[in-house]
Design a protein around this motif. Sequence first.
Motif: not given
Length: 301
Positions: A5-8, A25-26, A28-29, A50, A122
């Motif tokens: 999972a990508q970081k935001v 967002l939580k 999926e990220h 990211d 992303l």
Amino acid sequence: MNQDAQKVLIADDDGINRQVLATLLKPEHVVLLAKSGEQTIERAQRHLPDLIMLDVMLPDMDGYEVLRRLRGDPATAHIEVIFITGMGRPEDEARGLKLGAADYITKPFNTTVVMARVATHLQVVRQRRLLEHLAHMDGLTELANRRRFDEIFAAEWQRASRHQHPLSVALLDIDSFKQYNDHYGHPAGDRALRSVARAARSGMRRPCDLAARYGGEELVLLMPETDAAQALFVAESIRETVAQLLIPHEFSSASPVLTVSIGGATLPLGAEESASALFDAADAALYRAKEAGRNRVNWRM
């Protein structure tokens, strides 16, 4: 959550806005939160997200200054940034885009639009990183290529010199590989090289260790924070693993099976040796291993 999972990073001094965006967002990220400019910069440097969703108005500095400082640090310069702002003037948006922001979202924001824009940016990050990975990879062996090795070696040498850590580097050469190609054919040579590359990669057991293709049938091994005794053990293990593959090589002067010679050197604690001198020492050690009969490891202690 998917481990990939990508970081935001959400940077907003309004707790409600942070909570709304985090809730979106939580699922999926990986979501990180900041409520000031300094906190945003510190968390960006530590976590390397990211994507950063950055409020233009923060209590200690505006988002434009945060972005300038992020772009001025090589570690954070390429992080995608989306500005979130209540200011809707075209000149405000243009200012952010000129500084390197990827996008602009105005408040009050539409959650559907936010999710669509985050997903788009992303995806761009994923594609860019894939291209960077391919650019750093040798197509035949799937090891790092020479360019990537040179970059990492320079960085690790500087780190070792600064922190007084040992650094070990080794060159690996397949014994009598020209004869192997001449008699078994280049497709067989390619398969043999890939097998040796897998053996070298399996010997690099820590994330910071690196096996790379340096050129032709020559590989290079980089082992940060590894003293000579430890590096010699790793190199000898790789040499034995290759020999145990039992790839026939009846035209080798060293063995009836495919073997490798390895030469290495270690930057000792407190040494002032240059990176090029360390590499040259490993190359000289490889030469001595070949001169001594091949299928062996020689290490400059």
